[in-house]
Design an enzyme around this catalytic site. Structure first.
Site, PDB file in Angstrom:
ATOM      1  CB  ALA A 298      38.936 -73.292  99.391  1.00 40.10           C
ATOM      2  CB  ILE A 300      40.849 -71.936  92.073  1.00 39.77           C
ATOM      3  CG1 ILE A 300      42.340 -71.876  92.377  1.00 39.77           C
ATOM      4  CG2 ILE A 300      40.581 -71.730  90.592  1.00 39.77           C
ATOM      5  CD1 ILE A 300      42.998 -70.572  92.043  1.00 39.77           C
ATOM      6  CD  GLU A 302      37.087 -74.684  92.050  1.00 40.53           C
ATOM      7  OE1 GLU A 302      38.001 -74.896  92.844  1.00 40.53           O
ATOM      8  OE2 GLU A 302      36.029 -74.087  92.362  1.00 40.53           O
ATOM      9  CG  ASP A 344      32.058 -46.254  56.370  1.00 43.05           C
ATOM     10  OD1 ASP A 344      32.590 -45.206  55.991  1.00 43.05           O
ATOM     11  OD2 ASP A 344      31.650 -47.128  55.592  1.00 43.05           O
ATOM     12  CG  ASP A 653      30.816 -50.934  54.105  1.00 42.90           C
ATOM     13  OD1 ASP A 653      31.996 -50.585  53.910  1.00 42.90           O
ATOM     14  OD2 ASP A 653      29.836 -50.286  53.688  1.00 42.90           O
ATOM     15  CG  ASP A 657      36.081 -50.495  56.190  1.00 45.39           C
ATOM     16  OD1 ASP A 657      36.691 -49.418  56.251  1.00 45.39           O
ATOM     17  OD2 ASP A 657      34.985 -50.623  55.612  1.00 45.39           O
ATOM     18  CG  ASN A 719      36.451 -68.740  95.476  1.00 48.14           C
ATOM     19  OD1 ASN A 719      36.237 -68.080  94.475  1.00 48.14           O
ATOM     20  ND2 ASN A 719      36.272 -70.056  95.508  1.00 48.14           N
ATOM     21  CD  GLU A 722      34.282 -72.295  98.868  1.00 46.50           C
ATOM     22  OE1 GLU A 722      33.155 -72.475  98.372  1.00 46.50           O
ATOM     23  OE2 GLU A 722      35.307 -72.148  98.175  1.00 46.50           O
ATOM     24  CG  ASN A 750      33.855 -73.018  94.803  1.00 49.46           C
ATOM     25  OD1 ASN A 750      33.382 -72.332  95.709  1.00 49.46           O
ATOM     26  ND2 ASN A 750      35.142 -73.323  94.751  1.00 49.46           N
TER      27      ASN A 750
END
Length: 915
Positions: A298, A300, A302, A344, A653, A657, A719, A722, A750
């Protein structure tokens, strides 16, 4: 300061001393390297040197195996908590729970692995630029050998099209020009000579008697002696910087890590409290472990890593349509945090197309209109009137000479005008074409070339011996104004040749000075009739007649000024970092609004050499332009800005760089003109090489970050709800508390019933003020601006009503499974109501619910899947739900709406930010 190249040379061969090779004559360099320029090295000596110095190639970088990379993904703290939960589920016999949690862990790890596995292969691209073969003199004979076998002291031969295989000091140069743009940033090929240059501190771009590994010969021929090979070359030095430079964590990665620590601490804290309550009430170990699993699942979110990846991917797809390709997903969000753009000049802020901007002929100054190589435009006088070329004899004569004394060609390529040849010469051809003057037309009029006197770096001019349609022979010439003026005896004014007296000479010099002050590259044009029909080939350009002066530049892109202004209004500073000269760079910076006051400073690479890191960081706060810089300078500038707390974007470029692109918070490479090394080192590639695209991408990055915050708010509110539902049960149910939500019910909420609508928040359009806000600081807290309070208050409110429906189900004696399902349904409905409020920082009453069609679709899908979870055998078996009567289902839906509408109403009336 001792020069690095000079040091590398002295490391190669004893006896060359510490003097930089460009400061010494070619003979001295050859003597120091113990080489006879006429015969080259012997094969035996070359082999000894190869054994001593190693192959002439760039070192391989350390490679991380795919397996190591995959295993590294499981170090994510959020995944570790879930893995512990899966193991506990397995040990306690909750096999379905264990499998479901394990699948979530593996999916998150695989997605992250794929993202990193696609990371840059910069050093590989750099190695591919090297020349595979080279012509080298050994034992007095020329031979083609693998470039890897070149050693210091080898004599190399070059022609147009060759890749220079090592750093060399030129010994011979016949019209030799080298394209060094990828290494130095110079937009045009550099003319080379063999004279010593008495300046040991010379920047790379000004070492005109040196050639560098991986650069390309564009014209002429030459001989050179290898002074450095392999990792001792300038390109090798860049490769070393790239290999030893660590890419910084993006601001988003830092914030997610910080959020992970907060969530882990919260999960452990809540589990400890519940276990303490359980021990106090005498609960069994099995019951407490089951509860701990529910709480850890609950606490975390996910789906957070997966949803962040998906939202960034969606954002990157939108950016591609606007010509910005994100090579690294985290860069999409980093753009929204950017506080300084280090850009640049050539091709990014400018058009990368040389253009005659201003012209002086016959005593008049003309401004030219048009863009780039498109031969459309007018010559405007001081009053803004367009020239009628038939009435302007001096102007017409100058343009005819400019076009004829020229080796460039104007052509159509893929429906667009382009120049083949030197871009500066091409600018003159385009200028003539704007009034209908072309070389082909002149040839048709029987202008014939009798003899050419090519440009070389000593004379700084070129000329041609031409026969005109009336049979007269004339010399036409163009070159540096000081050279032309030193050889001129007259000037063409109103169709007459007049002496170039002091008064007129002063006027011309004033014009040249004015052009220079406008950052225009000046080129003078002249002619001379041959009295006897011949010219002295040793000195053909004496006593010439000045026709006029061109003012040429690579002009700013038309849209850049507006883009810089938009960036400024968004609190983003633009700094020009270029290899070009300071005067040119400053003028362009002032034209486009990068430099708007004297307080904004301009600095050169030579000045940076005299600064320590602390001083450079101080200077970087107010700098508008850094000119004539080297790769080391760019790297130091980026680090200085990061030391000041800036989130720095760096454009580039070229090969030069690459280290700075890797070090910057977000490296931005050019998709059209960029080298593969630059692209592989960057996080973002501009498909149109346009600065304004960066600003558009910044706007998109800010939109994405705002939407990620909306997702975080939605997910963490769920969360908290829960966790608090379970906590309320333990606090209020006495000695025999029951768990209102099973672990798989929580996973379902979740990932499915809440996760799908929350994901649709990624499609929200940008807030109206997205580009009028200051950039977020690097240490910006995800929980700032009342976010933490909103999550806690709304989460506790939802948790409270979810526990209420659970307790009511038990009180009505509907059974444990029915009561759990009531809590499950209530929390699902509550999150679906809340998602409409999470769309905005105001309240859901201020934003139309129909503004995001994908969100409405996601809510519909979530309701359908939730019905399956409650009313299908699958839901009953896997989640442990029970089918609810319609009256109870509607009652839960109504109760679930209370927290969102009541709290939003209070916020709407009283304006409480924390609600």
């Amino acid at each position: 300061m001792r020069d690095r190249t000079a040091q590398s040379v002295s490391d190669h061969e004893a006896g060359i001393g510490t003097a930089a090779p460009w400061t010494r004559s070619g003979e001295d360099v050859a003597a120091g390297l113990h080489c006879d320029a006429g015969t080259g090295l012997s094969m035996s000596e070359a082999q000894q040197r190869l054994d001593r110095h190693g192959p002439n190639r760039l070192a391989e970088g350390k490679q991380t195996s795919p397996l190591t990379l995959l295993l590294g993904q499981f170090k994510n703290p959020l995944l570790i908590i879930l893995m512990i939960g899966a193991v506990i589920s397995l040990l306690t016999g909750h096999m379905v729970d264990a499998i479901a949690i394990a699948v979530i862990v593996v999916l998150n790890a695989v997605i992250s692995f794929y993202q990193e596995f696609s990371a840059a292969r910069s050093l590989a691209a750099l190695r591919e630029m090297a020349a595979p073969l080279a012509f080298v003199k050994r034992d007095g004979e020329w031979a083609e050998i693998p470039a890897a076998d070149i050693v210091p002291g080898d004599i190399l031969r070059f022609k147009a099209g060759d890749i220079i295989a090592a750093d060399v000091r030129f010994l011979e140069a016949a019209r030799l020009a080298v394209d060094e743009a990828a290494l130095t940033g110079e937009s045009e090929p550099v003319d080379k000579h063999i004279l010593a240059i008495d300046d040991p501190e010379l920047t790379l771009a000004d070492r005109l008697n040196m050639g560098f590994m991986s650069t390309k010969v564009t014209s002429g021929t030459g001989l050179g002696i290898a002074t450095s090979t392999g990792m001792q070359t300038e390109v090798g030095h860049i490769a070393h910087m790239m290999a030893t430079t660590e890419e910084p964590k993006t601001p988003l990665q830092e914030r997610i890590e910080k959020l992970s620590k907060v969530l882990i601490a919260a999960a452990l804290g809540v589990v400890a409290v519940v276990i303490g309550i359980g021990i106090f009430h005498g609960m069994s170990l099995s019951e407490m472990l089951t509860t701990a699993i529910s709480l850890s699942v609950a606490a975390i979110p996910e789906g957070l890593p997966t949803v962040v990846t998906i939202v960034l991917t969606l954002g990157s797809q939108r950016m591609v349509h606007n010509n910005a390709l994100a090579r690294k997903l985290a860069a999409v969000e980093t753009l929204g945090t950017t506080s300084v753009i280090c850009s640049d000049k050539t091709g990014t802020l400018t058009q990368n197309q040389m253009q005659v901007m201003r012209l002086w002929a016959g005593g008049k100054t003309w401004d030219l209109t048009g863009e780039g190589f498109d031969p459309t435009g007018d010559f405007l006088d001081a009053e803004g009137r367009a020239a009628v070329i038939a009435e302007e004899q001096d102007l017409a004569h100058m343009l005819e000479v400019s076009v004829y004394c020229n080796e460039a060609e104007l052509m159509l390529k893929d429906g667009r005008h382009a120049v083949q040849g030197n871009p500066t010469e091409g600018a003159l051809v385009v200028a003539g074409a704007k009034v209908g003057i072309s070389r082909d037309a002149l040839k048709k009029d029987h202008y014939d070339i009798l003899q050419s006197f090519p440009f070389d770096s000593t004379r700084k001019m070129m000329s041609m011996h031409v026969r005109t349609p009336d049979g007269r022979k004339v010399l036409v010439a163009k070159g540096a104004p000081d050279v032309i003026m030193s050889r001129a005896k007259g000037i063409l004014l109103n169709g007459e040749i007049r002496p170039l007296d002091d008064g007129i000479r002063a006027q011309v010099e004033e014009v040249i000075e004015d052009f220079g002050g406008r950052a225009l590259r000046t080129l003078a044009v002249a002619f001379r009739y041959a009295e006897d029909g011949t010219f002295d080939p040793a000195d053909p350009e004496h006593d010439i007649v000045l026709l006029g002066v061109h003012g040429i530049m690579d002009p700013p892109r038309p849209e850049v000024k507006r883009a810089v202004a938009d960036a400024t209004s968004a609190g983003i500073r633009t700094v020009m970092i270029t290899g070009d000269h300071a005067v040119t760079a400053q003028a362009i910076a002032e034209q486009i609004g990068i430099r708007t006051s004297e307080a904004q400073t301009v600095h050169t690479g030579h000045e940076i050499d005299g600064m320590d890191d602390r001083r450079l960081a101080e200077v970087a706060k107010n700098a508008a332009v850094f000119a004539r810089v080297t790769p080391e300078h760019k790297l130091r500038i980026v680090k200085a800005m990061q030391a000041n707390g800036e989130v720095a974007a760096m454009t580039g470029d070229g090969v030069n760089d690459a280290p700075a692109l890797r070090t910057a918070d977000i490296g931005v490479a050019m998709g059209i003109t960029g080298t593969s090394v630059a692209k592989d080192s960057a996080a973002l590639v501009l498909l149109d090489d346009n600065f304004s695209t960066i600003v558009s991408a910044v706007r998109e990055g800010r939109r994405i970050y705002d939407n990620l915050l909306k997702f975080v708010r939605q997910a963490l509110t769920s969360n908290v709800a829960e966790v608090s539902t379970i906590l309320f049960a333990f606090l209020l149910m006495g000695n025999e508390p029951l768990i209102p939500l099973a672990p798989l019910m929580i996973l379902w909420v979740n990932l499915v019933s809440d996760g799908i609508p929350a994901l649709a928040l990624g499609f929200e359009e940008a807030e109206h003020n997205v580009m009028r806000r200051a950039p977020r600081t690097r240490d910006h807290d995800l929980f700032s601006d009342g976010m933490k309070e909103r999550i806690l208050i709304r989460g506790l409110a939802v948790g409270g009503i979810s526990y209420y429906t659970f307790s009511q189900g038990l009180a009505m004696e509907l059974g444990f499974e029915m009561a759990q399902t009531m809590a499950f349904v209530t929390i699902m409905f509550a999150q679906l109501w809340h998602v409409f409020d999470a769309r905005t920082t105001t309240t859901l009453f201020r934003k139309s619910p129909f503004g995001n069609p994908k969100l409405l679709m996601a809510v519909g899908i979530s309701l359908a899947l939730s019905a399956i979870a409650v009313y299908s055998p699958f839901g009953h078996y896997v989640l442990g739900t029970a089918s609810l009567p319609l009256s109870i289902l509607l009652a839960c839906a109504f109760i679930a709406a209370v927290p969102t509408f009541v709290l939003s109403g209070i916020k709407e009336v009283f304006g409480f930010k924390f609600l």
